[in-house]
Design a protein around this motif. Sequence first.
Motif, PDB file in Angstrom:
ATOM      1  N   VAL A   1      20.004  -2.993  22.452  1.00 33.52           N
ATOM      2  CA  VAL A   1      20.714  -3.262  23.700  1.00 33.52           C
ATOM      3  C   VAL A   1      21.799  -4.302  23.459  1.00 33.52           C
ATOM      4  O   VAL A   1      22.950  -4.140  23.880  1.00 33.52           O
ATOM      5  N   ASP A   2      21.451  -5.368  22.735  1.00 34.07           N
ATOM      6  CA  ASP A   2      22.413  -6.425  22.439  1.00 34.07           C
ATOM      7  C   ASP A   2      23.571  -5.906  21.595  1.00 34.07           C
ATOM      8  O   ASP A   2      24.723  -6.252  21.835  1.00 34.07           O
ATOM      9  N   GLU A   3      23.272  -5.065  20.589  1.00 32.51           N
ATOM     10  CA  GLU A   3      24.321  -4.496  19.733  1.00 32.51           C
ATOM     11  C   GLU A   3      25.275  -3.637  20.558  1.00 32.51           C
ATOM     12  O   GLU A   3      26.492  -3.717  20.388  1.00 32.51           O
ATOM     13  N   THR A   4      24.724  -2.819  21.432  1.00 33.80           N
ATOM     14  CA  THR A   4      25.554  -1.967  22.286  1.00 33.80           C
ATOM     15  C   THR A   4      26.443  -2.829  23.166  1.00 33.80           C
ATOM     16  O   THR A   4      27.632  -2.566  23.336  1.00 33.80           O
ATOM     17  N   GLN A   5      25.858  -3.876  23.694  1.00 31.31           N
ATOM     18  CA  GLN A   5      26.596  -4.790  24.560  1.00 31.31           C
ATOM     19  C   GLN A   5      27.717  -5.490  23.777  1.00 31.31           C
ATOM     20  O   GLN A   5      28.840  -5.607  24.259  1.00 31.31           O
ATOM     21  N   LYS A   6      27.425  -5.941  22.560  1.00 31.43           N
ATOM     22  CA  LYS A   6      28.434  -6.618  21.741  1.00 31.43           C
ATOM     23  C   LYS A   6      29.589  -5.685  21.414  1.00 31.43           C
ATOM     24  O   LYS A   6      30.750  -6.072  21.492  1.00 31.43           O
ATOM     25  N   ARG A   7      29.246  -4.426  21.021  1.00 27.33           N
ATOM     26  CA  ARG A   7      30.306  -3.458  20.706  1.00 27.33           C
ATOM     27  C   ARG A   7      31.183  -3.215  21.913  1.00 27.33           C
ATOM     28  O   ARG A   7      32.391  -3.102  21.807  1.00 27.33           O
ATOM     29  N   ARG A   8      30.547  -3.147  23.063  1.00 25.07           N
ATOM     30  CA  ARG A   8      31.298  -2.897  24.289  1.00 25.07           C
ATOM     31  C   ARG A   8      32.225  -4.067  24.611  1.00 25.07           C
ATOM     32  O   ARG A   8      33.363  -3.883  25.015  1.00 25.07           O
ATOM     33  N   HIS A   9      31.736  -5.294  24.415  1.00 20.90           N
ATOM     34  CA  HIS A   9      32.562  -6.479  24.653  1.00 20.90           C
ATOM     35  C   HIS A   9      33.719  -6.546  23.680  1.00 20.90           C
ATOM     36  O   HIS A   9      34.827  -6.911  24.042  1.00 20.90           O
ATOM     37  N   GLN A  10      33.468  -6.204  22.414  1.00 25.88           N
ATOM     38  CA  GLN A  10      34.529  -6.230  21.411  1.00 25.88           C
ATOM     39  C   GLN A  10      35.568  -5.167  21.711  1.00 25.88           C
ATOM     40  O   GLN A  10      36.757  -5.367  21.485  1.00 25.88           O
ATOM     41  N   LYS A  11      35.120  -4.041  22.219  1.00 22.42           N
ATOM     42  CA  LYS A  11      36.017  -2.928  22.506  1.00 22.42           C
ATOM     43  C   LYS A  11      36.978  -3.266  23.636  1.00 22.42           C
ATOM     44  O   LYS A  11      38.148  -2.931  23.608  1.00 22.42           O
ATOM     45  N   ASP A  12      36.478  -3.942  24.647  1.00 25.40           N
ATOM     46  CA  ASP A  12      37.323  -4.242  25.797  1.00 25.40           C
ATOM     47  C   ASP A  12      36.852  -5.534  26.452  1.00 25.40           C
ATOM     48  O   ASP A  12      35.920  -5.534  27.248  1.00 25.40           O
ATOM     49  N   ASP A  13      37.494  -6.629  26.139  1.00 27.74           N
ATOM     50  CA  ASP A  13      37.118  -7.927  26.697  1.00 27.74           C
ATOM     51  C   ASP A  13      37.512  -8.081  28.159  1.00 27.74           C
ATOM     52  O   ASP A  13      37.107  -9.026  28.819  1.00 27.74           O
ATOM     53  N   GLU A  14      38.281  -7.149  28.691  1.00 25.72           N
ATOM     54  CA  GLU A  14      38.762  -7.283  30.060  1.00 25.72           C
ATOM     55  C   GLU A  14      37.944  -6.474  31.058  1.00 25.72           C
ATOM     56  O   GLU A  14      38.389  -6.245  32.175  1.00 25.72           O
ATOM     57  N   GLU A  15      36.741  -6.058  30.683  1.00 24.07           N
ATOM     58  CA  GLU A  15      35.900  -5.298  31.602  1.00 24.07           C
ATOM     59  C   GLU A  15      35.404  -6.191  32.723  1.00 24.07           C
ATOM     60  O   GLU A  15      35.244  -7.384  32.547  1.00 24.07           O
ATOM     61  N   GLU A  16      35.126  -5.563  33.861  1.00 19.99           N
ATOM     62  CA  GLU A  16      34.511  -6.310  34.952  1.00 19.99           C
ATOM     63  C   GLU A  16      33.061  -6.578  34.604  1.00 19.99           C
ATOM     64  O   GLU A  16      32.433  -5.837  33.858  1.00 19.99           O
ATOM     65  N   GLU A  17      32.505  -7.638  35.152  1.00 18.54           N
ATOM     66  CA  GLU A  17      31.129  -8.010  34.848  1.00 18.54           C
ATOM     67  C   GLU A  17      30.127  -6.924  35.203  1.00 18.54           C
ATOM     68  O   GLU A  17      29.128  -6.762  34.552  1.00 18.54           O
ATOM     69  N   GLY A  18      30.377  -6.155  36.219  1.00 17.25           N
ATOM     70  CA  GLY A  18      29.421  -5.139  36.668  1.00 17.25           C
ATOM     71  C   GLY A  18      29.552  -3.820  35.941  1.00 17.25           C
ATOM     72  O   GLY A  18      28.841  -2.882  36.236  1.00 17.25           O
ATOM     73  N   GLU A  19      30.451  -3.697  34.969  1.00 15.79           N
ATOM     74  CA  GLU A  19      30.624  -2.448  34.240  1.00 15.79           C
ATOM     75  C   GLU A  19      29.324  -2.034  33.574  1.00 15.79           C
ATOM     76  O   GLU A  19      28.534  -2.861  33.172  1.00 15.79           O
ATOM     77  N   ARG A  20      29.150  -0.760  33.427  1.00 11.55           N
ATOM     78  CA  ARG A  20      27.934  -0.250  32.807  1.00 11.55           C
ATOM     79  C   ARG A  20      28.264   0.281  31.420  1.00 11.55           C
ATOM     80  O   ARG A  20      29.235   0.975  31.220  1.00 11.55           O
TER      81      ARG A  20
END
Length: 173
Positions: free
Chosen positions: A124-143
Amino acid sequence: MSESAEKDLYAILGASPSDSVQQLKHRYQQLALLYHPDRLGGVCSSEAESGLRKFIEIDAAWRILEDHNTRREYDLQRRAKELKQDWPVDSTVCLEDMTWDQDHSVYTYCCRCGGEFTITEEEVDETQKRRHQKDDEEEEGERGGVVVCCDTCSLSVYVTSSLHTKAQKLKCQ
């Protein structure tokens, strides 16, 4: 490790991903005795060369799988490669709807076959990290999500997680 990533290291040792380090070591030792260059001294040069290549392959597989950290990294890469396949996704499940198993440090969800879908906190953490690296401008509630396969049948689910909720859950634990 790029050439090793193409080959299944467990298959090279004649083992499975569920085998313990002791079981892997036993398989490695058996194969090393068969293919070690010192044991192939009396055979023709082409057979000796083939045996040497096999021994190097076996030794390289063991070197990765004997260490907990490199084995974990290899398993994650292997799983990511498997998940890139076009497997049918049966349904979408929210991480928040899964059950946290404190003893095994995994989230579980029952499959209709009686098996379980499991995902570790690390995944879960790895998926979350990849997602953050991919797009740092996502809204907090993004899934964000990951495909998880049943441990018994061929079904898979897409596990989603509210990044904000996940962060809050981790702080509370």
